[in-house]
Scaffold this motif. Structure first.
Motif, PDB file in Angstrom:
ATOM      1  N   ILE A  51      38.628  70.656  26.887  1.00 32.26           N
ATOM      2  CA  ILE A  51      38.678  69.440  27.781  1.00 32.26           C
ATOM      3  C   ILE A  51      39.306  68.206  27.097  1.00 32.26           C
ATOM      4  CG2 ILE A  51      37.475  68.281  29.691  1.00 32.26           C
ATOM      5  CD1 ILE A  51      35.495  70.340  29.840  1.00 32.26           C
ATOM      6  N   ASP A  52      40.303  68.137  27.720  1.00 39.52           N
ATOM      7  CA  ASP A  52      40.813  66.569  27.349  1.00 39.52           C
ATOM      8  C   ASP A  52      40.370  65.406  27.984  1.00 39.52           C
ATOM      9  OD1 ASP A  52      42.780  67.793  25.259  1.00 39.52           O
ATOM     10  OD2 ASP A  52      43.851  68.316  27.193  1.00 39.52           O
ATOM     11  N   LEU A  53      40.167  65.618  29.256  1.00 36.90           N
ATOM     12  CA  LEU A  53      39.848  64.368  30.326  1.00 36.90           C
ATOM     13  C   LEU A  53      39.058  64.777  31.318  1.00 36.90           C
ATOM     14  CD1 LEU A  53      40.861  61.531  31.248  1.00 36.90           C
ATOM     15  CD2 LEU A  53      42.619  62.800  32.507  1.00 36.90           C
ATOM     16  N   LEU A  54      38.018  63.971  31.606  1.00 39.74           N
ATOM     17  CA  LEU A  54      37.135  63.955  32.905  1.00 39.74           C
ATOM     18  C   LEU A  54      37.229  62.744  33.746  1.00 39.74           C
ATOM     19  CD1 LEU A  54      34.791  65.254  34.966  1.00 39.74           C
ATOM     20  CD2 LEU A  54      33.272  64.342  33.149  1.00 39.74           C
ATOM     21  N   VAL A  55      37.740  62.939  35.055  1.00 40.37           N
ATOM     22  CA  VAL A  55      37.745  61.822  35.965  1.00 40.37           C
ATOM     23  C   VAL A  55      37.074  61.886  37.017  1.00 40.37           C
ATOM     24  CG1 VAL A  55      39.244  60.271  37.216  1.00 40.37           C
ATOM     25  CG2 VAL A  55      40.251  61.203  35.133  1.00 40.37           C
ATOM     26  N   TRP A  56      36.074  61.206  37.112  1.00 38.96           N
ATOM     27  CA  TRP A  56      34.748  61.526  38.357  1.00 38.96           C
ATOM     28  C   TRP A  56      34.818  60.223  39.259  1.00 38.96           C
ATOM     29  CZ3 TRP A  56      33.365  65.992  38.860  1.00 38.96           C
ATOM     30  CH2 TRP A  56      32.271  66.602  39.743  1.00 38.96           C
ATOM     31  N   GLY A  57      34.255  60.659  40.277  1.00 42.57           N
ATOM     32  CA  GLY A  57      34.310  59.555  41.396  1.00 42.57           C
ATOM     33  C   GLY A  57      32.972  59.352  42.169  1.00 42.57           C
ATOM     34  N   ARG A  58      32.770  58.334  42.553  1.00 43.29           N
ATOM     35  CA  ARG A  58      31.652  58.005  43.621  1.00 43.29           C
ATOM     36  C   ARG A  58      31.923  56.974  44.469  1.00 43.29           C
ATOM     37  NH1 ARG A  58      27.301  55.786  39.113  1.00 43.29           N
ATOM     38  NH2 ARG A  58      28.126  53.635  38.671  1.00 43.29           N
ATOM     39  N   VAL A  59      31.345  56.988  45.706  1.00 41.98           N
ATOM     40  CA  VAL A  59      31.690  55.571  46.543  1.00 41.98           C
ATOM     41  C   VAL A  59      30.342  54.630  46.600  1.00 41.98           C
ATOM     42  CG1 VAL A  59      31.907  54.891  48.572  1.00 41.98           C
ATOM     43  CG2 VAL A  59      33.072  57.212  48.149  1.00 41.98           C
ATOM     44  N   LEU A  60      29.339  55.314  46.597  1.00 36.26           N
ATOM     45  CA  LEU A  60      28.078  54.322  46.253  1.00 36.26           C
ATOM     46  C   LEU A  60      27.305  54.540  45.103  1.00 36.26           C
ATOM     47  CD1 LEU A  60      25.896  55.941  49.407  1.00 36.26           C
ATOM     48  CD2 LEU A  60      27.617  53.963  49.247  1.00 36.26           C
ATOM     49  N   HIS A  61      27.559  52.942  44.658  1.00 37.89           N
ATOM     50  CA  HIS A  61      27.421  52.926  43.128  1.00 37.89           C
ATOM     51  C   HIS A  61      26.029  52.646  42.704  1.00 37.89           C
ATOM     52  CE1 HIS A  61      31.742  52.904  42.088  1.00 37.89           C
ATOM     53  NE2 HIS A  61      31.818  51.984  43.277  1.00 37.89           N
ATOM     54  N   ASP A  62      25.609  53.365  41.438  1.00 40.06           N
ATOM     55  CA  ASP A  62      24.315  53.217  40.858  1.00 40.06           C
ATOM     56  C   ASP A  62      24.497  52.053  39.746  1.00 40.06           C
ATOM     57  OD1 ASP A  62      21.815  53.016  39.383  1.00 40.06           O
ATOM     58  OD2 ASP A  62      22.112  55.119  39.054  1.00 40.06           O
ATOM     59  N   PRO A  63      23.596  50.801  39.957  1.00 43.17           N
ATOM     60  CA  PRO A  63      24.039  49.778  39.120  1.00 43.17           C
ATOM     61  C   PRO A  63      23.467  50.088  37.631  1.00 43.17           C
ATOM     62  CG  PRO A  63      22.173  49.157  40.695  1.00 43.17           C
ATOM     63  CD  PRO A  63      22.865  50.377  41.233  1.00 43.17           C
ATOM     64  N   PHE A  64      22.688  50.993  37.718  1.00 46.81           N
ATOM     65  CA  PHE A  64      22.265  51.361  36.173  1.00 46.81           C
ATOM     66  C   PHE A  64      23.281  52.438  35.319  1.00 46.81           C
ATOM     67  CE2 PHE A  64      18.527  50.225  38.619  1.00 46.81           C
ATOM     68  CZ  PHE A  64      17.869  49.123  37.860  1.00 46.81           C
ATOM     69  N   PHE A  74      27.596  63.059  28.272  1.00 48.08           N
ATOM     70  CA  PHE A  74      26.366  63.319  27.354  1.00 48.08           C
ATOM     71  C   PHE A  74      25.348  64.079  27.846  1.00 48.08           C
ATOM     72  CE2 PHE A  74      28.187  58.759  26.119  1.00 48.08           C
ATOM     73  CZ  PHE A  74      28.808  59.369  25.170  1.00 48.08           C
ATOM     74  N   ASP A  75      25.404  63.861  29.292  1.00 49.30           N
ATOM     75  CA  ASP A  75      24.322  64.735  29.920  1.00 49.30           C
ATOM     76  C   ASP A  75      24.180  66.370  29.818  1.00 49.30           C
ATOM     77  OD1 ASP A  75      21.832  64.771  31.689  1.00 49.30           O
ATOM     78  OD2 ASP A  75      23.317  65.687  33.047  1.00 49.30           O
ATOM     79  N   LEU A  76      25.356  66.555  29.743  1.00 47.54           N
ATOM     80  CA  LEU A  76      25.792  68.224  29.468  1.00 47.54           C
ATOM     81  C   LEU A  76      26.104  68.349  27.972  1.00 47.54           C
ATOM     82  CD1 LEU A  76      28.083  68.945  32.371  1.00 47.54           C
ATOM     83  CD2 LEU A  76      25.624  69.719  32.327  1.00 47.54           C
ATOM     84  N   ASP A  77      26.088  67.256  27.090  1.00 49.43           N
ATOM     85  CA  ASP A  77      26.274  67.496  25.706  1.00 49.43           C
ATOM     86  C   ASP A  77      27.720  68.328  25.434  1.00 49.43           C
ATOM     87  OD1 ASP A  77      25.676  67.204  23.085  1.00 49.43           O
ATOM     88  OD2 ASP A  77      24.738  69.452  22.916  1.00 49.43           O
ATOM     89  N   LEU A  78      28.536  67.751  26.132  1.00 50.47           N
ATOM     90  CA  LEU A  78      29.894  68.234  26.004  1.00 50.47           C
ATOM     91  C   LEU A  78      30.330  67.275  24.834  1.00 50.47           C
ATOM     92  CD1 LEU A  78      31.273  67.878  29.954  1.00 50.47           C
ATOM     93  CD2 LEU A  78      30.172  69.725  28.294  1.00 50.47           C
ATOM     94  N   PRO A  79      31.725  67.652  24.297  1.00 50.45           N
ATOM     95  CA  PRO A  79      32.195  66.771  23.086  1.00 50.45           C
ATOM     96  C   PRO A  79      32.451  65.551  23.384  1.00 50.45           C
ATOM     97  CG  PRO A  79      33.398  68.992  23.411  1.00 50.45           C
ATOM     98  CD  PRO A  79      32.582  68.710  24.434  1.00 50.45           C
ATOM     99  N   ALA A  80      31.898  64.562  22.552  1.00 50.30           N
ATOM    100  CA  ALA A  80      31.980  63.109  22.663  1.00 50.30           C
ATOM    101  C   ALA A  80      33.503  62.470  22.801  1.00 50.30           C
ATOM    102  CB  ALA A  80      31.141  62.417  21.564  1.00 50.30           C
ATOM    103  N   SER A  81      34.367  63.551  22.418  1.00 52.08           N
ATOM    104  CA  SER A  81      35.565  63.451  22.349  1.00 52.08           C
ATOM    105  C   SER A  81      36.422  63.199  23.735  1.00 52.08           C
ATOM    106  CB  SER A  81      36.734  64.233  21.239  1.00 52.08           C
ATOM    107  OG  SER A  81      36.434  65.613  21.908  1.00 52.08           O
ATOM    108  N   ILE A  82      35.874  63.722  24.752  1.00 58.77           N
ATOM    109  CA  ILE A  82      36.343  63.881  26.048  1.00 58.77           C
ATOM    110  C   ILE A  82      36.678  62.503  26.576  1.00 58.77           C
ATOM    111  CG2 ILE A  82      36.213  64.630  28.410  1.00 58.77           C
ATOM    112  CD1 ILE A  82      34.593  67.051  27.301  1.00 58.77           C
ATOM    113  N   GLU A  83      37.747  61.986  26.962  1.00 58.10           N
ATOM    114  CA  GLU A  83      37.993  60.897  27.753  1.00 58.10           C
ATOM    115  C   GLU A  83      37.369  60.944  29.002  1.00 58.10           C
ATOM    116  OE1 GLU A  83      41.375  57.546  28.991  1.00 58.10           O
ATOM    117  OE2 GLU A  83      42.016  59.466  27.775  1.00 58.10           O
TER     118      GLU A  83
END
Length: 415
Positions: A51-64, A74-83
């Motif tokens: 995987i080279d890239l992950l672009v994710w979205g949400r509308v209602l934001h979590d300030p934390f 990080f939650d899935l322990d994917l390679p840290a090199s993924i943008e």
């Protein structure tokens, strides 16, 4: 852009879509998102290192969690090199994410990427008024314990009353439902037509659930393996009993012909055609083109698809009649009806024709399946690509309206 890099839709997976406040009420945006991504990784046996890239979205934001996309890595322990980065634009959020990934691939900056989004209506932020917020902020930055205590002593009972999250348009002060009512009246869209659209959505979604077409796209979460909002046994008679929500006296929009508040996440896997074939994946479809449009809310908050779709067809040299499947997001039955009418009659753009009801949302859509704002676009892309592959369709059209009087239209193709 490099036209030689066709962008392949390899597939997608999502969580079940459930009514807010029910099955997923204790699951965070992060955990819901991770489940959708995990579903893609498992379903397509994808090595995360690819995987080279992950672009994710949400509308209602979590300030934390400012960059939710990166936290998924990080939650899935994917390679840290993924943008990984976050996007947000109301109901077209995950289509923006998909277009971003596609642009990276066409430009040769990535070969494999994932796009999608999440919404947890069960976990909306609890807000306090501005006066209370200032007091809490001052207390948090106080230099001494005494200063902190003196600041907090300014709090009064009124300060502890939460401010409910508003779904009103900041520019108009009206909710999306109120805008939809106004536009339905302007275009003379009656309740019967709206209920028919909703009924068809539920019956088709129920059929697609029973035969496995929809459940094949779902990664079970907490033992839930299907969309829980679908009502295959509903009837026009049952719908007729519900009262209008946004205009009790003369309204036509009810809970039956509107999309419900929903929790869920959806992800789609995109690759360059060359890389997909090299890795042994057979693309379901390819992204032919996308078009975004924006109008003023006073012209109709949910009318921007009447601009986006004609422009997209004109730019691609295709016609509405060329589309084998047409996926129109169902924010409301009324919104589907007045956009179809605008395409037929012409509005701000030339008329483009009518849509055969058999081609329209063949597996149901958001009224029945649910509408987690930022996840809907990825859900529709996945469903459309799968259905195109099953039926060997040549072209498929996506139309999604959004708050702020915006829209996105996208064409998928097979060749």
């Amino acid at each position: 852009m490099n036209d030689n890099h066709r962008v392949a839709v390899v597939g997608g997976m999502r969580t079940p879509f459930v009514k807010a406040g029910t099955f997923f009420r204790d699951i965070s945006q992060l955990k819901l998102s991770s489940q959708a991504i995990k579903g893609v990784l498992e379903r397509f046996e994808l090595d995360p290192k690819m995987i080279d890239l992950l672009v994710w979205g949400r509308v209602l934001h979590d300030p934390f969690t400012s960059n939710l996309a990166r936290e998924i890595v990080f939650d899935l322990d994917l390679p840290a090199s993924i943008e990984a980065y976050l996007v947000s634009n109301n109901c077209i959020t995950s289509l923006h994410a998909a277009v971003d990934v596609a642009d990276f691939i066409r430009a040769g900056r990535a070969e494999i990427g994932m796009a999608g989004g999440v919404e947890s209506m069960s976990a909306v932020p609890v807000l306090f008024g501005r006066e209370a917020s200032r007091i809490f902020l001052e207390a948090g930055t106080a230099k001494t314990a005494g200063d902190r205590i003196r600041t907090l002593l300014r709090l009064r009972p009124r300060h502890f009353k939460p401010v409910p999250l508003s779904f009103k348009e900041p520019s108009t002060g009206l909710t999306m439902g109120e805008h939809a009512e106004l536009t339905a009246k302007e275009w003379r869209i009656g309740r019967a037509e709206q209920d028919e659209i909703a009924l068809r959505s539920h019956h088709r979604a129920a059929s697609a659930t029973a035969d496995g077409r929809l459940t094949a796209e779902i990664y079970p979460v907490l033992g839930v393996d299907h969309d829980t909002i679908v009502r295959g046994d509903t009837t026009l008679e049952k719908m007729a009993k519900l009262k209008p929500v946004f205009d009790p006296a003369q309204g036509t929009i009810t809970a039956a012909n509107a999309s419900p508040l929903t929790d869920g996440a959806a992800a789609v896997l995109l690759m360059s055609e060359e890389r997909a074939r090299a890795e042994g994946y057979e693309p379901l479809a390819f992204i032919r083109a996308a078009e975004f449009a924006a109008i003023h809310p006073r012209d109709g908050l949910l009318m921007a698809p009447a601009v986006a779709v004609p422009r997209l067809l004109r730019k691609t040299g295709l016609t509405l009649a060329d589309m084998d499947i047409v996926e129109v997001h169902e924010a409301f039955g009324a919104q589907v009806a007045f956009n179809l009418k605008a395409w037929e009659q012409g509005w701000k753009e030339e008329a483009i024709g009518t849509v055969d009801s058999e081609k329209l949302n063949p597996l149901g859509s958001s009224v029945a399946i649910g509408h987690p704002f930022a996840a809907t676009g990825a859900r529709i892309m996945t469903t459309l690509a799968n259905e195109m592959a099953r039926s060997d369709a040549r072209y498929g059209l996506i139309s999604v309206c959004a708050a702020g009087a915006m829209a996105c239209a996208m064409i998928l193709e097979r060749s």
